[in-house]
Design an enzyme around this catalytic site. Structure first.
Site, PDB file in Angstrom:
ATOM      1  N   LEU A 122       0.917  -1.092  -0.027  1.00 28.13           N
ATOM      2  CA  LEU A 122       0.064  -0.030  -0.055  1.00 28.13           C
ATOM      3  C   LEU A 122       0.864   1.316   0.037  1.00 28.13           C
ATOM      4  O   LEU A 122       0.759   2.158  -0.725  1.00 28.13           O
ATOM      5  CB  LEU A 122      -1.029   0.016   1.408  1.00 28.13           C
ATOM      6  CG  LEU A 122      -1.733   1.229   1.492  1.00 28.13           C
ATOM      7  CD1 LEU A 122      -2.939   1.362   0.436  1.00 28.13           C
ATOM      8  CD2 LEU A 122      -2.615   1.031   2.707  1.00 28.13           C
ATOM      9  N   PRO A 125       6.338   6.181  -1.597  1.00 31.63           N
ATOM     10  CA  PRO A 125       6.991   7.525  -1.100  1.00 31.63           C
ATOM     11  C   PRO A 125       6.363   8.605  -0.527  1.00 31.63           C
ATOM     12  O   PRO A 125       6.785   9.433   0.194  1.00 31.63           O
ATOM     13  CB  PRO A 125       7.951   7.670  -2.407  1.00 31.63           C
ATOM     14  CG  PRO A 125       8.012   6.298  -3.068  1.00 31.63           C
ATOM     15  CD  PRO A 125       6.578   5.689  -2.963  1.00 31.63           C
ATOM     16  N   ALA A 127       3.010   8.790   0.025  1.00 38.70           N
ATOM     17  CA  ALA A 127       1.822   8.111   0.568  1.00 38.70           C
ATOM     18  C   ALA A 127       2.139   7.202   1.602  1.00 38.70           C
ATOM     19  O   ALA A 127       1.990   5.965   1.330  1.00 38.70           O
ATOM     20  CB  ALA A 127       0.809   7.538  -0.569  1.00 38.70           C
ATOM     21  N   GLY A 128       2.150   7.883   2.872  1.00 38.73           N
ATOM     22  CA  GLY A 128       2.297   6.952   4.009  1.00 38.73           C
ATOM     23  C   GLY A 128       0.973   6.968   4.904  1.00 38.73           C
ATOM     24  O   GLY A 128       0.036   6.279   4.509  1.00 38.73           O
ATOM     25  N   ILE A 154       7.651  -2.375   2.145  1.00 37.15           N
ATOM     26  CA  ILE A 154       6.829  -3.489   2.049  1.00 37.15           C
ATOM     27  C   ILE A 154       7.434  -4.695   2.687  1.00 37.15           C
ATOM     28  O   ILE A 154       8.422  -5.279   2.146  1.00 37.15           O
ATOM     29  CB  ILE A 154       6.529  -3.744   0.509  1.00 37.15           C
ATOM     30  CG1 ILE A 154       6.115  -2.629  -0.117  1.00 37.15           C
ATOM     31  CG2 ILE A 154       5.589  -5.170   0.436  1.00 37.15           C
ATOM     32  CD1 ILE A 154       4.777  -1.986   0.354  1.00 37.15           C
ATOM     33  N   ARG A 240      -4.241  -4.442  12.752  1.00 39.58           N
ATOM     34  CA  ARG A 240      -3.937  -3.976  14.060  1.00 39.58           C
ATOM     35  C   ARG A 240      -3.934  -4.610  15.299  1.00 39.58           C
ATOM     36  O   ARG A 240      -3.147  -4.504  16.152  1.00 39.58           O
ATOM     37  CB  ARG A 240      -4.588  -2.278  14.013  1.00 39.58           C
ATOM     38  CG  ARG A 240      -3.908  -1.384  13.207  1.00 39.58           C
ATOM     39  CD  ARG A 240      -4.969  -0.250  12.730  1.00 39.58           C
ATOM     40  NE  ARG A 240      -4.416   0.695  11.752  1.00 39.58           N
ATOM     41  CZ  ARG A 240      -4.891   1.417  11.403  1.00 39.58           C
ATOM     42  NH1 ARG A 240      -6.268   1.718  11.438  1.00 39.58           N
ATOM     43  NH2 ARG A 240      -4.426   1.959  10.032  1.00 39.58           N
ATOM     44  N   GLU A 360       1.492  -0.233  10.031  1.00 36.72           N
ATOM     45  CA  GLU A 360       0.009  -0.419  10.045  1.00 36.72           C
ATOM     46  C   GLU A 360      -0.825   0.841  10.383  1.00 36.72           C
ATOM     47  O   GLU A 360      -1.619   0.541  11.263  1.00 36.72           O
ATOM     48  CB  GLU A 360      -0.403  -1.773  10.860  1.00 36.72           C
ATOM     49  CG  GLU A 360       0.265  -2.960   9.980  1.00 36.72           C
ATOM     50  CD  GLU A 360      -0.166  -4.184  10.296  1.00 36.72           C
ATOM     51  OE1 GLU A 360      -1.741  -4.409  10.359  1.00 36.72           O
ATOM     52  OE2 GLU A 360       0.498  -5.121  10.083  1.00 36.72           O
TER      53      GLU A 360
HETATM   54  C1  LIG Z   1       9.614  -1.856   9.156  1.00 34.67           C
HETATM   55  C2  LIG Z   1       8.198  -1.109   8.463  1.00 34.67           C
HETATM   56  C3  LIG Z   1       7.407  -2.238   7.567  1.00 34.67           C
HETATM   57  C4  LIG Z   1       6.437  -1.596   6.937  1.00 34.67           C
HETATM   58  N1  LIG Z   1       5.356  -2.557   6.297  1.00 34.67           N
HETATM   59  C5  LIG Z   1       4.643  -2.287   5.419  1.00 34.67           C
HETATM   60  C6  LIG Z   1       3.755  -3.227   4.516  1.00 34.67           C
HETATM   61  O1  LIG Z   1       3.935  -4.351   4.709  1.00 34.67           O
HETATM   62  N2  LIG Z   1       3.162  -2.635   3.567  1.00 34.67           N
HETATM   63  C7  LIG Z   1       2.620  -1.449   3.498  1.00 34.67           C
HETATM   64  O2  LIG Z   1       1.831  -0.778   2.694  1.00 34.67           O
HETATM   65  N3  LIG Z   1       3.306  -0.237   4.317  1.00 34.67           N
HETATM   66  C8  LIG Z   1       4.121  -0.686   5.220  1.00 34.67           C
HETATM   67  N4  LIG Z   1       4.898   0.156   5.859  1.00 34.67           N
HETATM   68  C9  LIG Z   1       4.783   1.429   6.025  1.00 34.67           C
HETATM   69  C10 LIG Z   1       4.131   2.052   7.133  1.00 34.67           C
HETATM   70  O3  LIG Z   1       2.787   1.653   7.204  1.00 34.67           O
HETATM   71  C11 LIG Z   1       4.122   3.456   7.097  1.00 34.67           C
HETATM   72  O4  LIG Z   1       5.455   3.940   7.361  1.00 34.67           O
HETATM   73  C12 LIG Z   1       3.267   4.270   8.150  1.00 34.67           C
HETATM   74  O5  LIG Z   1       1.842   4.064   7.630  1.00 34.67           O
HETATM   75  C13 LIG Z   1       3.709   5.761   8.158  1.00 34.67           C
HETATM   76  O6  LIG Z   1       3.715   6.139   7.059  1.00 34.67           O
HETATM   77  P1  LIG Z   1       5.000   7.323   6.891  1.00 34.67           P
HETATM   78  O7  LIG Z   1       6.132   6.515   7.148  1.00 34.67           O
HETATM   79  O8  LIG Z   1       5.073   7.599   5.441  1.00 34.67           O
HETATM   80  O9  LIG Z   1       4.911   8.579   7.815  1.00 34.67           O
HETATM   81  P2  LIG Z   1       4.089  10.072   7.580  1.00 34.67           P
HETATM   82  O10 LIG Z   1       2.905   9.723   7.020  1.00 34.67           O
HETATM   83  O11 LIG Z   1       5.174  10.781   6.626  1.00 34.67           O
HETATM   84  O12 LIG Z   1       3.919  10.414   8.943  1.00 34.67           O
HETATM   85  C14 LIG Z   1       5.050  11.176   9.639  1.00 34.67           C
HETATM   86  C15 LIG Z   1       4.591  11.578  11.058  1.00 34.67           C
HETATM   87  O13 LIG Z   1       3.529  12.461  10.932  1.00 34.67           O
HETATM   88  C16 LIG Z   1       2.444  11.981  11.626  1.00 34.67           C
HETATM   89  N5  LIG Z   1       1.126  12.230  10.876  1.00 34.67           N
HETATM   90  C17 LIG Z   1       0.983  12.019   9.297  1.00 34.67           C
HETATM   91  N6  LIG Z   1      -0.407  12.541   9.120  1.00 34.67           N
HETATM   92  C18 LIG Z   1      -0.909  12.865  10.056  1.00 34.67           C
HETATM   93  C19 LIG Z   1      -2.229  13.309  10.621  1.00 34.67           C
HETATM   94  N7  LIG Z   1      -3.333  13.276   9.543  1.00 34.67           N
HETATM   95  N8  LIG Z   1      -2.597  13.767  11.791  1.00 34.67           N
HETATM   96  C20 LIG Z   1      -1.380  13.751  12.742  1.00 34.67           C
HETATM   97  N9  LIG Z   1      -0.361  13.130  12.365  1.00 34.67           N
HETATM   98  C21 LIG Z   1      -0.011  12.920  11.397  1.00 34.67           C
HETATM   99  C22 LIG Z   1       2.546  10.685  11.639  1.00 34.67           C
HETATM  100  O14 LIG Z   1       1.931  10.054  12.757  1.00 34.67           O
HETATM  101  C23 LIG Z   1       4.169  10.513  11.976  1.00 34.67           C
HETATM  102  O15 LIG Z   1       4.254  10.695  13.320  1.00 34.67           O
HETATM  103  C24 LIG Z   1       6.092  -0.397   6.728  1.00 34.67           C
HETATM  104  C25 LIG Z   1       6.979   0.438   7.370  1.00 34.67           C
HETATM  105  C26 LIG Z   1       8.077   0.124   8.011  1.00 34.67           C
HETATM  106  C27 LIG Z   1       8.922   1.058   8.735  1.00 34.67           C
END
Ligand SMILES: Cc1cc2nc3c(=O)[nH]c(=O)nc-3n(C[C@H](O)[C@H](O)[C@H](O)COP(=O)(O)OP(=O)(O)OC[C@H]3O[C@@H](n4cnc5c(N)ncnc54)[C@H](O)[C@@H]3O)c2cc1C
Length: 378
Positions: A122, A125, A127-128, A154, A240, A360
């Site tokens: 999901l 770069p 879209a987290g 992923i 979750r 997650e």
């Molecule tokens: C080891 C690992 C395994 C993973 N496995 C998977 C996987 O299997 N599949 C997959 O799809 N993804 C996976 N991920 C991705 C993971 O789900 C994302 O890293 C996570 O959702 C956060 O996205 P981001 O890192 O882009 O942070 P960002 O979205 O950039 O957020 C950065 C900070 O801003 C805060 N923030 C962002 N938006 C808001 C808001 N609206 N309100 C308040 N605070 C906010 C966040 O809480 C965080 O503290 C994995 C990540 C890691 C590190």
């Protein structure tokens, strides 16, 4: 908390025996090399546990959520990286359980049950947390879709045989234009990009996926075009609870490591466990862990009885993962200099648990889910 059935207790025993035989011996080495031997997952698959949620019709064990929670708590206790790796097969299966036709279920579960990994793709770069901002596209071309884009972070992506991947079928609709697809690893145009060098959970593999004109049959679309966001959110609700279960397990491990230590370590002429200030910290850790355990099993029971559980899974994820981070920090502090060395398992636990509030859906996102649920009710 639920009273476990004899079958659940039997499975818990089986998982503990598996951990002793296969995971404990490789845990330290795995942390150093970052390689989880394929023989370990093969043995897990041979034990019938490759995909806990795979339906009976596909040859899977179709465990209910409480039983999955028991398994994940045990794996979290043993090795959070392995729990993350093994858990990927459940996370990527939820969209297929929710929307897959019998043919799609067969397609998705066959490789998993044969002892392969699957992955949930999901994140991108750009879209987290804001998953609706994904830019990977799926363009319909006759009986096929053509996928283009990049996924990142992923879990098990580099070793998976199959993915459930989210892409936009209509960018003009934003998150309502997102769709979910089954994509096999060997499709031409799909390649592995950066392999992440992580702080902890080294037993799990975390990679970038690059899609360049990847063609897949149109029947690999799960549900309808536009169902992707709903499927992703519902899958993460289920996932979750499993993260929360892992967090309870690893927090309990931190506590147990700490208790073992303070019962042996003498300071100022007496055991550390004879210091009330140390014991009070132990009491706080134990209480928080037990509270988290109640929350996660309550969420699992709600899911198993088909009641709304989204708020509970967010609460469990938020609470249990914060408890795990705190427990690891407290345990390391109580264990002093030894706790800071690689001789102490707590050093690895401390690094591993940092991921829990992030993946997650970060814990900030859980706060959004919970507060929305609370405010919408009033
Ligand atoms: C080891 C690992 C395994 C993973 N496995 C998977 C996987 O299997 N599949 C997959 O799809 N993804 C996976 N991920 C991705 C993971 O789900 C994302 O890293 C996570 O959702 C956060 O996205 P981001 O890192 O882009 O942070 P960002 O979205 O950039 O957020 C950065 C900070 O801003 C805060 N923030 C962002 N938006 C808001 C808001 N609206 N309100 C308040 N605070 C906010 C966040 O809480 C965080 O503290 C994995 C990540 C890691 C590190």
């Amino acid at each position: 908390m639920c009273n476990f059935t004899p079958e659940q207790l039997k499975l818990q025993k089986k998982v503990r025996a598996f951990i002793k035989a296969y995971i404990d011996p490789i845990s330290k080495e795995c942390d150093v090399t970052g390689v989880l031997p394929s023989s370990v997952f093969k043995a897990w698959a041979d034990a019938g546990l490759a995909c806990l949620v795979a339906p009976k019709e596909t040859g899977g064990p179709e465990l209910d959520t409480v039983t999955c929670t028991i398994v994940m708590e045990e794996l979290g206790y043993a090795e959070l990286g392995v729990a993350t790796a093994f858990g990927a097969n459940n996370l990527c299966s939820y969209p297929v359980l929710l929307a897959g036709t019998p043919e799609q279920q067969k397609k998705h579960f066959a490789p998993l049950l044969a002892g392969n990994y699957g992955a949930f793709a999901l994140t991108e770069p750009k879209a987290g947390s804001d998953v609706g901002a994904i830019s990977t596209t799926a363009k319909r071309d006759g009986d096929e879709y053509i996928l283009n884009g990049t996924k990142c972070f992923i879990t098990q992506g580099g070793v998976a045989a199959t993915y459930v991947l989210f892409a936009s079928t209509d960018k003009s609709k934003g998150s309502k234009g997102m769709s979910a697809f089954i994509v096999e690893r060997d499709r031409p145009g799909l390649s592995i990009g950066k392999v992440e060098d992580k702080m902890g959970i080294h037993a799990s593999n975390t990679v970038e996926l690059i899609l360049e004109n990847v063609r897949i049959p149109a029947w690999h679309l799960l549900g309808n075009e536009g169902d992707g966001m709903k499927l992703a959110m519902m899958s993460l609700d289920a996932g979750r609870l499993m993260v929360a279960a892992q967090a309870v397990g690893v927090a309990q491990r931190a506590l147990d490591e700490c208790v073992d230590y303070i019962k042996k370590r003498v300071d100022s002429g007496k055991l550390l466990s004879a210091h009330q200030s140390v014991d009070f910290k132990i009491a706080e850790m134990a209480t928080a862990i037990e509270a988290g355990r109640q929350l996660v099993y309550r969420g699992a029971e709600l899911k198993d009885s088909q009641q709304p559980y989204s708020k509970y899974s967010a609460m469990a994820k938020l609470f249990c993962t914060d408890v795990a981070v705190q427990a690891a920090t407290d345990a390391m502090e109580i264990m002093g200099a030894y706790g800071y060395t690689k001789d102490a398992y707590i050093e690895k636990v401390w690094r591993d648990v940092r991921i829990l509030p992030i993946y997650e859906g970060t814990n900030q996102i859980q706060r959004i889910v919970i507060s929305k649920a609370v405010l919408d009710k009033r």
